[in-house]
Design an enzyme around this catalytic site. Sequence first.
Site, PDB file in Angstrom:
ATOM      1  N   CYS A  95      47.366 111.948 105.094  1.00  0.00           N
ATOM      2  CA  CYS A  95      46.431 110.853 105.367  1.00  0.00           C
ATOM      3  C   CYS A  95      45.140 111.015 104.560  1.00  0.00           C
ATOM      4  O   CYS A  95      45.178 111.051 103.333  1.00  0.00           O
ATOM      5  CB  CYS A  95      46.186 110.816 106.876  1.00  0.00           C
ATOM      6  SG  CYS A  95      45.620 109.243 107.473  1.00  0.00           S
ATOM      7  N   ARG A 132      45.288  96.945 107.080  1.00  0.00           N
ATOM      8  CA  ARG A 132      45.679  98.345 107.054  1.00  0.00           C
ATOM      9  C   ARG A 132      47.191  98.411 107.041  1.00  0.00           C
ATOM     10  O   ARG A 132      47.883  97.525 107.542  1.00  0.00           O
ATOM     11  CB  ARG A 132      45.134  99.081 108.278  1.00  0.00           C
ATOM     12  CG  ARG A 132      43.628  99.215 108.305  1.00  0.00           C
ATOM     13  CD  ARG A 132      43.166  99.978 109.528  1.00  0.00           C
ATOM     14  NE  ARG A 132      43.451 101.399 109.452  1.00  0.00           N
ATOM     15  CZ  ARG A 132      42.669 102.280 108.813  1.00  0.00           C
ATOM     16  NH1 ARG A 132      41.580 101.878 108.218  1.00  0.00           N
ATOM     17  NH2 ARG A 132      42.990 103.561 108.789  1.00  0.00           N
ATOM     18  N   HIS A 199      51.269 110.789 108.891  1.00  0.00           N
ATOM     19  CA  HIS A 199      50.110 111.538 109.372  1.00  0.00           C
ATOM     20  C   HIS A 199      50.409 112.330 110.644  1.00  0.00           C
ATOM     21  O   HIS A 199      51.473 112.222 111.240  1.00  0.00           O
ATOM     22  CB  HIS A 199      48.924 110.591 109.575  1.00  0.00           C
ATOM     23  CG  HIS A 199      49.075 109.647 110.729  1.00  0.00           C
ATOM     24  ND1 HIS A 199      48.574 108.376 110.699  1.00  0.00           N
ATOM     25  CD2 HIS A 199      49.662 109.767 111.947  1.00  0.00           C
ATOM     26  CE1 HIS A 199      48.831 107.769 111.828  1.00  0.00           C
ATOM     27  NE2 HIS A 199      49.486 108.584 112.616  1.00  0.00           N
TER      28      HIS A 199
END
Lengths: 253, 477
Positions: A95, A132, A199
């Site tokens: 990430c 996003r 992540h």
Amino acid sequence: MVLRLCHLYPDLLNLYGDRGNILTLTHRARARGIAVEVTEVPVGRPLGDPRHYDLFFLGGGEDRQQALAAADLAGEKGEALRAAAADDAVVLAVCGGYQLLGHYYRPAEGPDLPGVGLLDVTTHHPGPGARRLIGNIVVRWADGPHPRATLVGFENHGGRTRLGPQARPLGRVVVGFGNNGEDRTEGAVQGTVVGTYLHGPLLPKNPAFADHLLARALARRYGPVALAPLDDAVEEAAHRAAVRLAGAARAWR
Amino acid sequence: MSTKDSARDSDTRQAGSLRLAAGILAGRASASLIRAARAGGATTVPGRVARFLIPDLLPRLARRLRHGVILVTGTNGKTTTARLVSALLAAAGHRPIHNRAGANLPAGIAAALVGGAGVDGRLQGDVGVFEVDEAALPGVAEAVRPRAVVLGNLFRDQLDRYGEVDLVAARWRRALDALGGATTVLYNADDPLVADVARGRTPSRTFGVDDPDLRPGAVLEHAADARYCYRCGVPYVYRTVTLGHLGDYRCPRCGVARPALEAAARAVRLAGVEGSSFTLASGGMALALRTMLPGLYNVYNVTAAVATALWAGVPPEVVAPTVAAFAPAFGRGERLHLDGHPVHLLLAKNPAGFNEVLRTVLADARPLVAVIAINDLAADGQDISWLWDVDFELLREAARLVVATGRRREDLAVRLKYAGLVPGTVVVEADEGRALVRGLAALDPGQPLYVIPTYTALLRLRGLLTRRGLVRGFWEA
């Protein structure tokens, strides 16, 4: 045999249960009778001799935390990381940490964050209004033990990462967005350095990938290491469930 | 203005009232239909129907509330806090209109108003008490122009939906900026992120927990979200940590610290799932309070609600009895009985809240039997990475049996394995009903079963229990 882990910025870059990766590496090494030493290196504390460590881990953080980490990495720590990678230590970054291992990260607002330059990648945020890239992700793992081997996880990033010629993708996206949502690549590998948008607790549900990193980290100091198989029924069930749930989510779209 | 103009104006007004009445009627009719079809709680559809017909329904109905609107937001505790505020106002003789089923987006709030309105648009209440989703706060606040906004806390929660905690804080800041001085902000001063949003606003009131003996040592847990000074980037120094990143903090560089508490919970005594007692000090008063709501997180909720009620003019003498009689909201520490065993339903949806729930159930010294249900639907948050920030290690010695269920049961099983639970104490069960049965079968006579679900898993489990006639539908709770 001792595995020496360096957890960089556990206080700053720990947005999504990143410590799951440290717990997994520790557990899987100890299950093979390998001692584990975890050193947490927060912002502002020097890294010391980079040759001391076999594996470095960097997690993810929000923009504000990421900027603090970037400033810290611009000093002694970035230098130490480059020396460690040149010496074949394993570096795993997820990430925000992944973005910081590239050349730079250009955020939605404000100045560029300089990267460590261990991965030939650049990351641009397309602006505050851009969507996003969020959701379950399944990746066909390029270096997997068999051609259909997958990595599963969750991604949540605004930045779009593009690979230069020195880096190759960690895998190809089956479900999800990956590096930029366009070229179907996910993550980057360059020598012993790995970055990925999968992540947080990436390793618990990808035990083969955890062992792959473990073996590479140990090989530098101890030569080729054969890791005894473990009972991974629980982990494999979670991996299969993640593939199934991500596929179901895709069918809904 | 000519007579013609004024006649036209009156026509327009009448047409507007008719339209409002039609919208309310349509909303109420849809609620009746849904209930008749037993399709669920009818908690948002009436609002959607009415708002489709009358786009400005929220402001139009809200301004008819004589004592205005109180909004309650925050990651954890909105439902409980808003319900208690409503109960305290009712005890003081008010007639609150409240979205008690927890539908906290604009449609749910509109549905509550429609439900509380006569067809003439006249409201059968005099004050609105609405819990509001943390991301929906700006829109709702703009529409209803609240007299007070209660900010509870900001924990890492549903990050996949909102991106980042900082983004939510920024939205709150903009929402408060737009409201101005007619709105009082009541905020949790123990949360550095919330305090940073609200600090220095006027009018405002602070609340928090002031008890250095409660949790000796100032160690942040893995779930802590706001360790660093917003301005300086250096770690806060904590004198006490209550839960998550809440506590008595100070930045060693710029000196920004927890604001003085105007309502403070002191001498807190936690009694596990049985509840707690504490003294609430506010404006020279000290109210001895006892609540059956379990856990320290509910001490915060009660403190927030009482501070708000006192601000709203609720007489102090009605506070303690109302708090003592107040039963847990849907799934927030609800108790029921099944095959001779107490069953405790404890919603847990993020690491800080989950850790509190674990500490609360571990107050029971018996070997723990629990059903933990993890879902990853939109209302739960689709990213379950947060399981790795929960301190499941706390269960290592205490667990006799943990039944893992829900859509992400396998993820939970991995987490529990790496937390070091003894092999064999964790079983994975796909079917929620069978998960309950397996948990019950492992109990000693009279021993409680702890059921710890995420939000949508709670709905499913409670649905199963409702069908067995053990609990009422959540819209009635």
